[in-house]
Scaffold this active site. Structure first.
Site, PDB file in Angstrom:
ATOM      1  N   ASP A 262      30.373  43.585  30.308  1.00  0.00           N
ATOM      2  CA  ASP A 262      29.695  43.351  31.593  1.00  0.00           C
ATOM      3  C   ASP A 262      30.481  43.922  32.780  1.00  0.00           C
ATOM      4  O   ASP A 262      30.096  43.733  33.933  1.00  0.00           O
ATOM      5  CB  ASP A 262      29.406  41.852  31.799  1.00  0.00           C
ATOM      6  CG  ASP A 262      30.677  41.025  31.936  1.00  0.00           C
ATOM      7  OD1 ASP A 262      31.785  41.598  31.762  1.00  0.00           O
ATOM      8  OD2 ASP A 262      30.575  39.818  32.210  1.00  0.00           O
TER       9      ASP A 262
ATOM     10  N   ASP B  71      37.858  39.281  31.270  1.00  0.00           N
ATOM     11  CA  ASP B  71      37.558  37.916  30.833  1.00  0.00           C
ATOM     12  C   ASP B  71      38.720  37.290  30.070  1.00  0.00           C
ATOM     13  O   ASP B  71      39.710  37.953  29.760  1.00  0.00           O
ATOM     14  CB  ASP B  71      36.260  37.889  30.009  1.00  0.00           C
ATOM     15  CG  ASP B  71      36.184  39.057  29.033  1.00  0.00           C
ATOM     16  OD1 ASP B  71      37.156  39.224  28.273  1.00  0.00           O
ATOM     17  OD2 ASP B  71      35.175  39.811  29.044  1.00  0.00           O
TER      18      ASP B  71
ATOM     19  N   ASP C  51      46.201  29.452  39.527  1.00  0.00           N
ATOM     20  CA  ASP C  51      46.291  29.590  40.970  1.00  0.00           C
ATOM     21  C   ASP C  51      45.742  28.304  41.574  1.00  0.00           C
ATOM     22  O   ASP C  51      44.673  27.842  41.172  1.00  0.00           O
ATOM     23  CB  ASP C  51      45.451  30.800  41.410  1.00  0.00           C
ATOM     24  CG  ASP C  51      46.077  31.545  42.557  1.00  0.00           C
ATOM     25  OD1 ASP C  51      46.377  30.906  43.568  1.00  0.00           O
ATOM     26  OD2 ASP C  51      46.256  32.780  42.431  1.00  0.00           O
TER      27      ASP C  51
ATOM     28  N   ASP D 280      48.407  28.790  46.593  1.00  0.00           N
ATOM     29  CA  ASP D 280      47.805  29.703  47.560  1.00  0.00           C
ATOM     30  C   ASP D 280      47.888  29.197  49.003  1.00  0.00           C
ATOM     31  O   ASP D 280      47.572  28.043  49.275  1.00  0.00           O
ATOM     32  CB  ASP D 280      46.316  29.846  47.178  1.00  0.00           C
ATOM     33  CG  ASP D 280      45.595  30.887  47.996  1.00  0.00           C
ATOM     34  OD1 ASP D 280      45.897  32.074  47.808  1.00  0.00           O
ATOM     35  OD2 ASP D 280      44.739  30.517  48.820  1.00  0.00           O
TER      36      ASP D 280
ATOM     37  N   GLU E 122      52.924  30.621  47.853  1.00  0.00           N
ATOM     38  CA  GLU E 122      52.692  31.702  48.808  1.00  0.00           C
ATOM     39  C   GLU E 122      52.923  31.112  50.193  1.00  0.00           C
ATOM     40  O   GLU E 122      52.112  30.335  50.679  1.00  0.00           O
ATOM     41  CB  GLU E 122      51.258  32.221  48.698  1.00  0.00           C
ATOM     42  CG  GLU E 122      51.020  33.397  49.625  1.00  0.00           C
ATOM     43  CD  GLU E 122      49.536  33.684  49.870  1.00  0.00           C
ATOM     44  OE1 GLU E 122      49.192  34.854  50.036  1.00  0.00           O
ATOM     45  OE2 GLU E 122      48.725  32.740  49.914  1.00  0.00           O
TER      46      GLU E 122
ATOM     47  N   HIS F 201      48.042  41.126  44.126  1.00  0.00           N
ATOM     48  CA  HIS F 201      46.619  41.419  44.346  1.00  0.00           C
ATOM     49  C   HIS F 201      46.242  41.511  45.825  1.00  0.00           C
ATOM     50  O   HIS F 201      45.098  41.825  46.138  1.00  0.00           O
ATOM     51  CB  HIS F 201      45.780  40.330  43.672  1.00  0.00           C
ATOM     52  CG  HIS F 201      45.943  39.005  44.359  1.00  0.00           C
ATOM     53  ND1 HIS F 201      47.135  38.319  44.383  1.00  0.00           N
ATOM     54  CD2 HIS F 201      45.082  38.265  45.092  1.00  0.00           C
ATOM     55  CE1 HIS F 201      46.994  37.207  45.095  1.00  0.00           C
ATOM     56  NE2 HIS F 201      45.755  37.149  45.526  1.00  0.00           N
ATOM     57  N   ASP F 202      47.174  41.200  46.711  1.00  0.00           N
ATOM     58  CA  ASP F 202      46.899  41.289  48.149  1.00  0.00           C
ATOM     59  C   ASP F 202      47.590  42.476  48.797  1.00  0.00           C
ATOM     60  O   ASP F 202      47.518  42.649  50.010  1.00  0.00           O
ATOM     61  CB  ASP F 202      47.414  40.021  48.864  1.00  0.00           C
ATOM     62  CG  ASP F 202      46.595  38.798  48.535  1.00  0.00           C
ATOM     63  OD1 ASP F 202      45.396  38.940  48.237  1.00  0.00           O
ATOM     64  OD2 ASP F 202      47.168  37.685  48.575  1.00  0.00           O
TER      65      ASP F 202
END
Ligand code: GLC
Ligand code: CA
Length: 568
Positions: free
Chosen positions: A25, A29, A98, A199, A256, A328-329
């Protein structure tokens, strides 16, 4: 410092949506993650941090949670999650989730109920505040642009969202809300999680009078971070969370934290700190523009090096920070921290060497271990990330042309790190057999795991060796607890430091040449110690040659983009 189970571990961040898709898809996953545990084990990874896998409308890619007790359908099922925990455990690996508790999704049941009855129980879970003179309660700009206040329909109330409007902030002042969150955290820890990456946690403390600040942009707004910087007392919440949850499980937590006050390091990550660790973002914030991506400055090599060194000196003796090149940021570190002439395999290995051997806990972001890079796009519509779109328009407003604004995105976009993992040169990069949710960096045909896996001089092989060196019984003590001491600081293009262990009376030197010209470093050896020099690792496979020079002349020569790890 008290010794803890996580001190000598190496961690890896998975961005699930882009890791590995097993059902075609186009979305990574849990099954994909399970199938690559051996790959990670082989790399030397102990701890795996999963970016959010909870149910979410994905307005901010899972950082907007609509049910804390469910796995996102896109990623799989709770059974698969349990299987992941069990499979990790079999391999002596630890899973972190997270923890996003500053805000939830506007689709969360709590928020839906709050909207239906703003003055009822759930209204109290959020910051529902009366407007002032028919306007928002204050002039805060959210982190993703625009006002941080959104009207609550049918009322004169506004709700606070420091991120997207689909991410309403939770009201930590409310004991009932806190109880709900603690219950949820413990529920996950009971399942066997090793801990959490936490986070945006510094934002949970608000100044409930919500004062306005002098505008800092043409929109007449002031960044909501101003309020965060000014308000005191976040520590009480953090202690409360820890006492009710993490402490009971000896869980590993890595936070973070931006905008911590200077003298709070011990309070945050000391022996009795709120967290086990937090990320060192000093090199990343150094490269942020004051007004956004269009005015990012390029610090000099020395500024960058000295920033990392200061962070190292500040933290040792207090606790452990988590060292990253990218996440990822952030854009890809190989594109950001390496000068153009060093954007090759040697340069990537050199960058890895320092990062992994610094004092602290190394965190590797997926794809970093094969040297993935930023990805050029020809139109803003090719980006997905909410903050990239905001920054693009911000750049246009500031007078940049479209091409310039796109260049800002190329250099800074969070999507640079979010493109699918490059497993092979097959169509879909071995990531998917379908259409990937975010298009793949075209350089997957040359940069991919399959190509690097069995090539002994690849970036991937180097990471494996480097991590193995850090964890080897002989040097582990020094790399974990050894003091960080800067070296050769008067050399303008050398990044070098010692790791010094009193316990094992070992001195290790890590040195890298970021310049273009060769540099010869005289080793600071005590009389007659030349013969004891041992080169542990060279990023160019020159261990023998370098060792010979060191033993003969007491010096070492590093060419451009060359790094060395040696002990004496
Ligand atoms: C953190 C996350 C980021 C997210 C934000 C809001 O900074 O790392 O991806 O957008 O929090 O949750
Ligand atoms: Ca899938």
């Amino acid at each position: 410092m008290k010794k803890k189970w996580w001190h000598d571990k190496v961690a890896y961040q998975i961005y699930p949506k882009s890791f590995l898709d097993t059902n075609g898809d186009g979305i990574g996953d849990l099954k994909g993650i399970i199938s690559r545990l051996d790959y990670l084990k082989d790399l030397g990874i102990d701890i795996i941090w999963l970016s959010p896998v909870y149910q979410s409308p994905f307005v901010d890619q899972g950082y907007d949670i609509s049910d804390y007790y469910k796995i996102a359908e896109e990623f799989g099922t709770m059974e698969e999650f349990d299987e992941l925990l069990a499979e990790a455990k079999k391999r002596d690996m630890y899973i972190l989730m997270d923890l996003v508790i500053n805000h939830c999704s506007d689709r969360h049941e709590w928020f839906q109920k709050a909207l239906a009855d703003p003055y009822g129980k759930y209204g109290g879970y959020f910051h529902f505040v009366k407007g002032r003179d028919g306007k928002a309660p204050s002039n805060y700009r959210s982190y993703f642009g625009g006002s941080a206040w959104e009207p609550v329909p049918g009322t004169d109330l506004y709700y606070l969202h420091m991120f997207a409007k689909e991410q309403p902030d939770l009201n930590w002042e409310n004991p009932e809300l806190r109880e709900e969150i603690y219950k949820m955290i413990n529920w996950w820890l009971d399942k066997g999680l090793a801990g959490f990456r936490i986070d945006a946690i510094i934002n949970i403390k608000k100044d409930l009078s919500f004062p306005s600040f002098a505008p800092d942009g043409e929109d007449g707004l002031a960044s909501c971070v101003k309020m965060v910087e000014k308000v005191n007392g976040v520590g009480e919440y953090l202690e409360d969370i820890k006492r009710h949850t993490f402490a009971k499980y000896d869980a590993f937590t890595v936070a973070e934290v931006f905008n911590m006050k200077d003298d709070e390091l011990a309070e945050f990550i000391g022996d009795e700190g709120h967290f086990s660790s937090m990320f060192d973002f000093s090199a990343h914030t150094l490269m942020q523009g004051e007004n956004g991506w269009h005015d990012v400055r390029r610090p000099s090599f020395k500024e960058w090096r000295d920033t990392i060194f200061s962070a190292q000196k500040r933290v040792q003796g207090i606790g452990f920070e988590a060292n990253i090149i990218e996440n990822h940021d952030e854009p890809r570190g190989a594109s950001r921290f390496l000068p153009e002439y060093a954007q090759n395999e040697a340069g990537k290995k050199m960058l890895a060497t320092a990062s992994i051997l610094l004092y602290g806990i190394p965190f590797i972001y997926q794809g970093q271990e094969i040297g993935m890079t930023n990805c050029r796009r020809s139109d803003i519509s090719e980006y997905d990330d909410i903050s990239t779109k905001d920054q693009y328009h911000e750049a246009l407003r500031a007078g940049c042309s479209e091409a310039q604004a796109l260049e800002c995105c190329y250099e800074n976009s969070r999507d640079n790190a979010r493109t699918p993992m490059q497993w092979s040169a097959d169509a879909g990069a071995g990531f998917t057999k379908g259409t990937p949710w975010l298009s793949i960096n075209p350089n997957y045909v040359c940069i991919n795991v399959e190509e690097q896996r069995n090539r002994s001089d690849s970036v991937l092989s180097y990471y494996r060796t480097l991590i193995a060196l850090r964890k080897s019984p002989e040097y582990k003590e020094t790399f974990t607890y050894g003091r960080f001491v800067p070296a050769y600081e008067d050399e303008d293009e050398i990044f070098a430091f010692y790791r010094v262990s009193e316990e094992s009376s070992q001195d290790i030197l890590v040195a890298a040449n970021y310049g273009t010209a060769p540099v010869t470093l005289n080793l600071e050896l005590s009389e007659g110690k030349n013969s004891g020099v041992k080169v542990l690792l060279s990023n160019k496979g020159k261990e023998r040659e370098q060792e010979e020079q060191a033993r003969k002349d007491g010096s070492i020569t590093l060419n451009s983009c060359e790094s060395v790890v040696l002990t004496f």
